[in-house]
Design a protein around this motif. Structure first.
Motif, PDB file in Angstrom:
ATOM      1  N   VAL A 104      -9.708  -8.365  -1.381  1.00 54.14           N
ATOM      2  CA  VAL A 104      -8.912  -7.770  -0.297  1.00 54.14           C
ATOM      3  C   VAL A 104      -8.337  -6.412  -0.725  1.00 54.14           C
ATOM      4  O   VAL A 104      -7.131  -6.275  -0.956  1.00 54.14           O
ATOM      5  N   PRO A 105      -9.183  -5.391  -0.838  1.00 49.33           N
ATOM      6  CA  PRO A 105      -8.713  -4.077  -1.262  1.00 49.33           C
ATOM      7  C   PRO A 105      -7.937  -3.357  -0.166  1.00 49.33           C
ATOM      8  O   PRO A 105      -7.917  -3.799   0.987  1.00 49.33           O
ATOM      9  N   ASP A 106      -7.323  -2.228  -0.526  1.00 49.78           N
ATOM     10  CA  ASP A 106      -6.690  -1.383   0.488  1.00 49.78           C
ATOM     11  C   ASP A 106      -7.755  -0.636   1.282  1.00 49.78           C
ATOM     12  O   ASP A 106      -7.640  -0.473   2.497  1.00 49.78           O
ATOM     13  N   VAL A 107      -8.787  -0.168   0.563  1.00 46.95           N
ATOM     14  CA  VAL A 107      -9.850   0.624   1.178  1.00 46.95           C
ATOM     15  C   VAL A 107     -11.211   0.128   0.695  1.00 46.95           C
ATOM     16  O   VAL A 107     -11.375  -0.188  -0.485  1.00 46.95           O
TER      17      VAL A 107
ATOM     18  N   MET B 298       0.832  -1.185   0.000  1.00 39.66           N
ATOM     19  CA  MET B 298       0.000   0.000   0.000  1.00 39.66           C
ATOM     20  C   MET B 298       0.876   1.249   0.000  1.00 39.66           C
ATOM     21  O   MET B 298       1.149   1.837   1.046  1.00 39.66           O
ATOM     22  N   PRO B 299       1.371   1.678  -1.135  1.00 41.29           N
ATOM     23  CA  PRO B 299       2.257   2.823  -1.185  1.00 41.29           C
ATOM     24  C   PRO B 299       1.563   4.105  -0.779  1.00 41.29           C
ATOM     25  O   PRO B 299       0.399   4.313  -1.075  1.00 41.29           O
ATOM     26  N   GLU B 300       2.308   4.994  -0.090  1.00 33.17           N
ATOM     27  CA  GLU B 300       1.708   6.231   0.398  1.00 33.17           C
ATOM     28  C   GLU B 300       1.362   7.178  -0.743  1.00 33.17           C
ATOM     29  O   GLU B 300       0.442   7.974  -0.638  1.00 33.17           O
ATOM     30  N   SER B 301       2.119   7.143  -1.840  1.00 27.34           N
ATOM     31  CA  SER B 301       1.881   8.079  -2.930  1.00 27.34           C
ATOM     32  C   SER B 301       1.405   7.384  -4.198  1.00 27.34           C
ATOM     33  O   SER B 301       1.113   8.046  -5.180  1.00 27.34           O
TER      34      SER B 301
ATOM     35  N   LEU C 104     -14.041   9.264 -11.163  1.00 28.53           N
ATOM     36  CA  LEU C 104     -13.230  10.210 -10.396  1.00 28.53           C
ATOM     37  C   LEU C 104     -11.995   9.540  -9.820  1.00 28.53           C
ATOM     38  O   LEU C 104     -10.874  10.067  -9.918  1.00 28.53           O
ATOM     39  N   LEU C 105     -12.184   8.370  -9.218  1.00 32.43           N
ATOM     40  CA  LEU C 105     -11.059   7.657  -8.601  1.00 32.43           C
ATOM     41  C   LEU C 105     -10.040   7.217  -9.654  1.00 32.43           C
ATOM     42  O   LEU C 105      -8.827   7.245  -9.412  1.00 32.43           O
ATOM     43  N   ASN C 106     -10.536   6.823 -10.808  1.00 32.96           N
ATOM     44  CA  ASN C 106      -9.623   6.435 -11.883  1.00 32.96           C
ATOM     45  C   ASN C 106      -8.794   7.623 -12.349  1.00 32.96           C
ATOM     46  O   ASN C 106      -7.596   7.484 -12.632  1.00 32.96           O
TER      47      ASN C 106
ATOM     48  N   PRO D 221      -1.008   4.317  -6.401  1.00 33.08           N
ATOM     49  CA  PRO D 221      -2.435   4.031  -6.521  1.00 33.08           C
ATOM     50  C   PRO D 221      -2.948   3.185  -5.362  1.00 33.08           C
ATOM     51  O   PRO D 221      -2.234   2.346  -4.830  1.00 33.08           O
ATOM     52  N   ILE D 222      -4.189   3.420  -5.000  1.00 32.56           N
ATOM     53  CA  ILE D 222      -4.837   2.684  -3.919  1.00 32.56           C
ATOM     54  C   ILE D 222      -5.889   1.773  -4.522  1.00 32.56           C
ATOM     55  O   ILE D 222      -6.636   2.163  -5.412  1.00 32.56           O
ATOM     56  N   ARG D 223      -5.971   0.545  -4.044  1.00 29.74           N
ATOM     57  CA  ARG D 223      -6.957  -0.425  -4.517  1.00 29.74           C
ATOM     58  C   ARG D 223      -8.234  -0.248  -3.696  1.00 29.74           C
ATOM     59  O   ARG D 223      -8.228  -0.409  -2.484  1.00 29.74           O
ATOM     60  N   ILE D 224      -9.325   0.062  -4.387  1.00 38.65           N
ATOM     61  CA  ILE D 224     -10.549   0.462  -3.696  1.00 38.65           C
ATOM     62  C   ILE D 224     -11.733  -0.402  -4.110  1.00 38.65           C
ATOM     63  O   ILE D 224     -11.914  -0.709  -5.287  1.00 38.65           O
ATOM     64  N   LEU D 225     -12.534  -0.777  -3.120  1.00 39.74           N
ATOM     65  CA  LEU D 225     -13.835  -1.398  -3.366  1.00 39.74           C
ATOM     66  C   LEU D 225     -14.891  -0.354  -3.044  1.00 39.74           C
ATOM     67  O   LEU D 225     -14.877   0.238  -1.957  1.00 39.74           O
TER      68      LEU D 225
END
Length: 205
Positions: free
Chosen positions: A51-54, A1-4, A25-27, A6-10
Motif C-alpha cells: 500500500v504505497p503512497d504512489v 503522507m507528509p507534504e514535505s 534517483l528517488l532515493n 519522504p514518499i513511499r513509492i512502488l
C-alpha cells in the motif's frame, strides 16, 4: 503522507537498468522505494501488499500494459496515487483510461528530477484530497439516508399514535436516549415493525 517528507513509492518498470536508475534517483531525493517490479500483474499484487503512497507505472510492460495494471490498482487499493510514465511521445490517454486508472499525472521518459519530485508530491496531495472528498460524499449520502429513515419512522408513529410530527420526533429521541443507541437505529426498528413495509419496498425497487 507528509507534504514535505519522504514518499513511499512502488515502481513498475520492465527495463532493469532504467528501473535501477529510477530507484537510485528517488532515493537521492529522500523518498522510499517500498517495492520495484518489472510487470503489471506483479505491480497489482505488490501494491495490495505494501500500500504505497504512489505507484509509478510504465505504460508499456510485457505482461500487460501499465494502464491495465493501474485500473486494477485504482479499483483494489483505494487512496493510492497513480502516476504513469512512458518513452512513447505519441502516446495519448483516452478519457476512459484517465478515469479508470485514476491517473493523476502522465510523465515522459526521461523526466527531469525536479519535475518528477514535484509531480510525486502533487500526486500524493491530490490523492489525499480525492480520498477526503469521497469520504465526505459517502458521509453526506449516509446522513441523507438516515434522515429519510427517521422521517419515515416519524410518519409511522404519527399514524399509530395520533401524535404530531414534533411529538413523534420526541418519541424517537427519548427512546434513543433511554437505550443509548443512535436515533436512526430506533427509526429502523420502527420501520422493521411495520407490516408489509418490506414487501412494499421490494415492489418499489
Amino acid at each position: 503522507m507528509p507534504e514535505s517528507g519522504p514518499i513511499r513509492i512502488l515502481i513498475a518498470e520492465d527495463d532493469d537498468d532504467a528501473r535501477a536508475l529510477l530507484v537510485e534517483l528517488l532515493n537521492t531525493m529522500g523518498h522510499v522505494v517500498v517495492a520495484e517490479v518489472s510487470g503489471g500483474r506483479e505491480a497489482i499484487e505488490r501494491a495490495k501488499d505494501v500500500v504505497p503512497d504512489v505507484v509509478l507505472l510504465d505504460v508499456h510492460m510485457p505482461d500487460g500494459s501499465g494502464i491495465e495494471a493501474a485500473e486494477q490498482i485504482a479499483a483494489q487499493v483505494p487512496g493510492v496515487a497513480v502516476v504513469l510514465f512512458s518513452g512513447d511521445e505519441s502516446l495519448v490517454l483516452s478519457e476512459r483510461e484517465v478515469t479508470a486508472t485514476s491517473a493523476i499525472a502522465f510523465l515522459p521518459k526521461p523526466t527531469p528530477p525536479r519535475v518528477l519530485d514535484a509531480t510525486l508530491r502533487l500526486a500524493v496531495s491530490r490523492a489525499r484530497e480525492f480520498a477526503i472528498a469521497k469520504q465526505d460524499a459517502q458521509a453526506a449520502r449516509g446522513a441523507l439516508e438516515n434522515r429519510k429513515t427517521i422521517e419515515r419512522a416519524k410518519g409511522i408513529l404519527m399514524r399509530r399514535t395520533g401524535s404530531s410530527e414534533q411529538e413523534a420526533y420526541r418519541i424517537l429521541q427519548r427512546t434513543s436516549q433511554d437505550r443509548s443507541v443512535p436515533m436512526v437505529e430506533i427509526a429502523r426498528a420502527v420501520l422493521a415493525s411495520e407490516p408489509g413495509l418490506k414487501e412494499n419496498a421490494k415492489d418499489n425497487t
